[in-house]
Design a protein around this motif. Sequence first.
Motif, PDB file in Angstrom:
ATOM      1  N   GLY A 121      -1.691  -2.439  -6.854  1.00  0.00           N
ATOM      2  CA  GLY A 121      -1.494  -2.800  -5.453  1.00  0.00           C
ATOM      3  C   GLY A 121      -0.028  -2.948  -5.084  1.00  0.00           C
ATOM      4  N   VAL A 122       0.192  -3.020  -3.767  1.00  0.00           N
ATOM      5  CA  VAL A 122       1.542  -3.137  -3.222  1.00  0.00           C
ATOM      6  C   VAL A 122       1.702  -4.476  -2.527  1.00  0.00           C
ATOM      7  CG1 VAL A 122       3.260  -2.096  -1.704  1.00  0.00           C
ATOM      8  CG2 VAL A 122       1.519  -0.669  -2.757  1.00  0.00           C
ATOM      9  N   GLU A 123       2.778  -5.154  -2.846  1.00  0.00           N
ATOM     10  CA  GLU A 123       3.160  -6.360  -2.118  1.00  0.00           C
ATOM     11  C   GLU A 123       4.669  -6.345  -1.965  1.00  0.00           C
ATOM     12  OE1 GLU A 123       5.150  -7.608  -4.843  1.00  0.00           O
ATOM     13  OE2 GLU A 123       4.235  -9.605  -4.750  1.00  0.00           O
ATOM     14  N   MET A 124       5.296  -7.476  -1.698  1.00  0.00           N
ATOM     15  CA  MET A 124       6.702  -7.388  -1.319  1.00  0.00           C
ATOM     16  C   MET A 124       7.637  -8.407  -1.985  1.00  0.00           C
ATOM     17  SD  MET A 124       6.167  -6.461   2.723  1.00  0.00           S
ATOM     18  CE  MET A 124       7.821  -5.821   2.915  1.00  0.00           C
ATOM     19  N   GLU A 125       7.212  -9.068  -3.030  1.00  0.00           N
ATOM     20  CA  GLU A 125       8.047 -10.142  -3.581  1.00  0.00           C
ATOM     21  C   GLU A 125       8.178 -10.201  -5.111  1.00  0.00           C
ATOM     22  OE1 GLU A 125       5.512 -10.747  -1.360  1.00  0.00           O
ATOM     23  OE2 GLU A 125       6.739 -10.987   0.434  1.00  0.00           O
ATOM     24  N   THR A 184       9.668  -2.410   2.277  1.00  0.00           N
ATOM     25  CA  THR A 184       9.214  -2.007   3.613  1.00  0.00           C
ATOM     26  C   THR A 184       7.698  -2.108   3.696  1.00  0.00           C
ATOM     27  OG1 THR A 184       9.323   0.262   2.794  1.00  0.00           O
ATOM     28  CG2 THR A 184      11.071  -0.451   4.293  1.00  0.00           C
ATOM     29  N   PHE A 185       7.210  -2.614   4.794  1.00  0.00           N
ATOM     30  CA  PHE A 185       5.772  -2.648   5.035  1.00  0.00           C
ATOM     31  C   PHE A 185       5.364  -1.393   5.802  1.00  0.00           C
ATOM     32  CE2 PHE A 185       1.957  -3.725   7.367  1.00  0.00           C
ATOM     33  CZ  PHE A 185       1.194  -4.405   6.436  1.00  0.00           C
ATOM     34  N   TYR A 186       6.161  -1.022   6.794  1.00  0.00           N
ATOM     35  CA  TYR A 186       5.865   0.167   7.612  1.00  0.00           C
ATOM     36  C   TYR A 186       6.636   1.357   7.055  1.00  0.00           C
ATOM     37  CZ  TYR A 186       3.757  -3.197  10.706  1.00  0.00           C
ATOM     38  OH  TYR A 186       2.970  -4.191  11.214  1.00  0.00           O
ATOM     39  N   VAL A 215      -6.566  -8.902  -2.997  1.00  0.00           N
ATOM     40  CA  VAL A 215      -6.501  -7.647  -2.235  1.00  0.00           C
ATOM     41  C   VAL A 215      -6.942  -7.926  -0.789  1.00  0.00           C
ATOM     42  CG1 VAL A 215      -7.513  -5.348  -1.961  1.00  0.00           C
ATOM     43  CG2 VAL A 215      -6.926  -6.197  -4.243  1.00  0.00           C
ATOM     44  N   SER A 216      -6.011  -7.719   0.156  1.00  0.00           N
ATOM     45  CA  SER A 216      -6.318  -7.966   1.569  1.00  0.00           C
ATOM     46  C   SER A 216      -6.650  -6.677   2.312  1.00  0.00           C
ATOM     47  CB  SER A 216      -5.131  -8.638   2.251  1.00  0.00           C
ATOM     48  OG  SER A 216      -3.979  -7.819   2.149  1.00  0.00           O
ATOM     49  N   ASP A 217      -6.217  -5.553   1.750  1.00  0.00           N
ATOM     50  CA  ASP A 217      -6.490  -4.262   2.386  1.00  0.00           C
ATOM     51  C   ASP A 217      -6.392  -3.176   1.330  1.00  0.00           C
ATOM     52  OD1 ASP A 217      -3.607  -5.281   2.836  1.00  0.00           O
ATOM     53  OD2 ASP A 217      -3.352  -3.122   2.966  1.00  0.00           O
ATOM     54  N   ASN A 218      -6.973  -2.031   1.635  1.00  0.00           N
ATOM     55  CA  ASN A 218      -6.860  -0.907   0.704  1.00  0.00           C
ATOM     56  C   ASN A 218      -6.079   0.207   1.390  1.00  0.00           C
ATOM     57  OD1 ASN A 218      -7.401   1.542  -0.830  1.00  0.00           O
ATOM     58  ND2 ASN A 218      -8.854   0.277  -1.983  1.00  0.00           N
ATOM     59  N   ILE A 219      -4.919   0.508   0.831  1.00  0.00           N
ATOM     60  CA  ILE A 219      -4.006   1.465   1.461  1.00  0.00           C
ATOM     61  C   ILE A 219      -4.619   2.866   1.478  1.00  0.00           C
ATOM     62  CG2 ILE A 219      -1.749   2.588   1.169  1.00  0.00           C
ATOM     63  CD1 ILE A 219      -0.704  -0.140   0.179  1.00  0.00           C
ATOM     64  N   LEU A 220      -5.442   3.199   0.477  1.00  0.00           N
ATOM     65  CA  LEU A 220      -6.011   4.546   0.376  1.00  0.00           C
ATOM     66  C   LEU A 220      -7.201   4.731   1.304  1.00  0.00           C
ATOM     67  CD1 LEU A 220      -5.825   4.999  -3.488  1.00  0.00           C
ATOM     68  CD2 LEU A 220      -4.125   5.591  -1.766  1.00  0.00           C
ATOM     69  N   GLY A 277      -0.333 -14.637  -3.398  1.00  0.00           N
ATOM     70  CA  GLY A 277      -0.212 -13.853  -2.177  1.00  0.00           C
ATOM     71  C   GLY A 277      -1.260 -12.773  -2.077  1.00  0.00           C
ATOM     72  N   THR A 278      -1.021 -11.849  -1.159  1.00  0.00           N
ATOM     73  CA  THR A 278      -1.960 -10.746  -0.966  1.00  0.00           C
ATOM     74  C   THR A 278      -1.266  -9.430  -1.319  1.00  0.00           C
ATOM     75  OG1 THR A 278      -1.322 -10.502   1.348  1.00  0.00           O
ATOM     76  CG2 THR A 278      -3.220 -11.904   0.878  1.00  0.00           C
ATOM     77  N   CYS A 279      -2.081  -8.417  -1.557  1.00  0.00           N
ATOM     78  CA  CYS A 279      -1.520  -7.080  -1.766  1.00  0.00           C
ATOM     79  C   CYS A 279      -2.455  -6.045  -1.148  1.00  0.00           C
ATOM     80  CB  CYS A 279      -1.313  -6.799  -3.259  1.00  0.00           C
ATOM     81  SG  CYS A 279      -2.830  -6.616  -4.206  1.00  0.00           S
ATOM     82  N   GLY A 280      -1.885  -4.886  -0.894  1.00  0.00           N
ATOM     83  CA  GLY A 280      -2.678  -3.738  -0.457  1.00  0.00           C
ATOM     84  C   GLY A 280      -3.051  -2.934  -1.694  1.00  0.00           C
ATOM     85  N   ALA A 281      -4.347  -2.645  -1.870  1.00  0.00           N
ATOM     86  CA  ALA A 281      -4.791  -1.951  -3.082  1.00  0.00           C
ATOM     87  C   ALA A 281      -4.335  -0.494  -3.074  1.00  0.00           C
ATOM     88  CB  ALA A 281      -6.305  -2.019  -3.199  1.00  0.00           C
TER      89      ALA A 281
END
Length: 233
Positions: free
Chosen positions: A178-182, A159-161, A203-208, A90-94
Amino acid sequence: MASLHLEAQVGDIAESVLLPGDPLRAKHVAETFLENAVCYNRVRGMLGFTGYYKGKRVSIQGSGMGMGSAGIYVHELINNYHVKNIIRVGTCGALQRDLDLGQVIIAMSASGDSDANAHLFKGLHFAATADFDLLYRAYEKAKELNINTKQGTIFSSNTFYDTEPNRWDVWEKHGILGVEMESQILFTIAKRFGAKALSILTVSDNILTGESSSQKEREQSYMDMMRIALEIA
Ligand code: HPA
């Protein structure tokens, strides 16, 4: 016999299953990488396929997003279909500034906010970890394929949002990649029932930094990740 959420018969699903969140990803990967792929589940559109990768029988099952959905499929795959290895792809936000988009991460463990775990472990904190054998083989295979990976710990969020502005500061400080949901529920349920589990993420996006990659940019690293997972499945 079918399970509650899967219409497959026992024997239709291979011992090793790749678990992407998106069922259309499952379809795409099955069509791209597997020979003689057969769709064994259409219930709720949560597509699942079994086919052959380099002669090895393997399944690819959508999990949906979040630990509620993923937990259902993980439970039924292991308990109803005798699945032995589950590899989330899957993907995660860094959560680290120096992580590039497209970086492949092999998750050693998953912290998280699983309500199921909070309830089950009575407010104490179970260390949800990947299976060492799968982890080691993924690491070695990535090296062999010249795919750069980072190994470390991740966070699974329900939660994503988020509403809390600085929610991730403490996790960044503690080295979460990173953050993902599963993954937290995947690792927990697999351990409970004696199956092996691993999560490989890109990594699909960087949260920072707010950087985000397009669907097209994700393709190469997504395929790299799939290749590692299929090779060790
Ligand atoms: N949050 C949670 N899950 C994700 C993210 C994110 O930012 N990016 C990819 N999966």
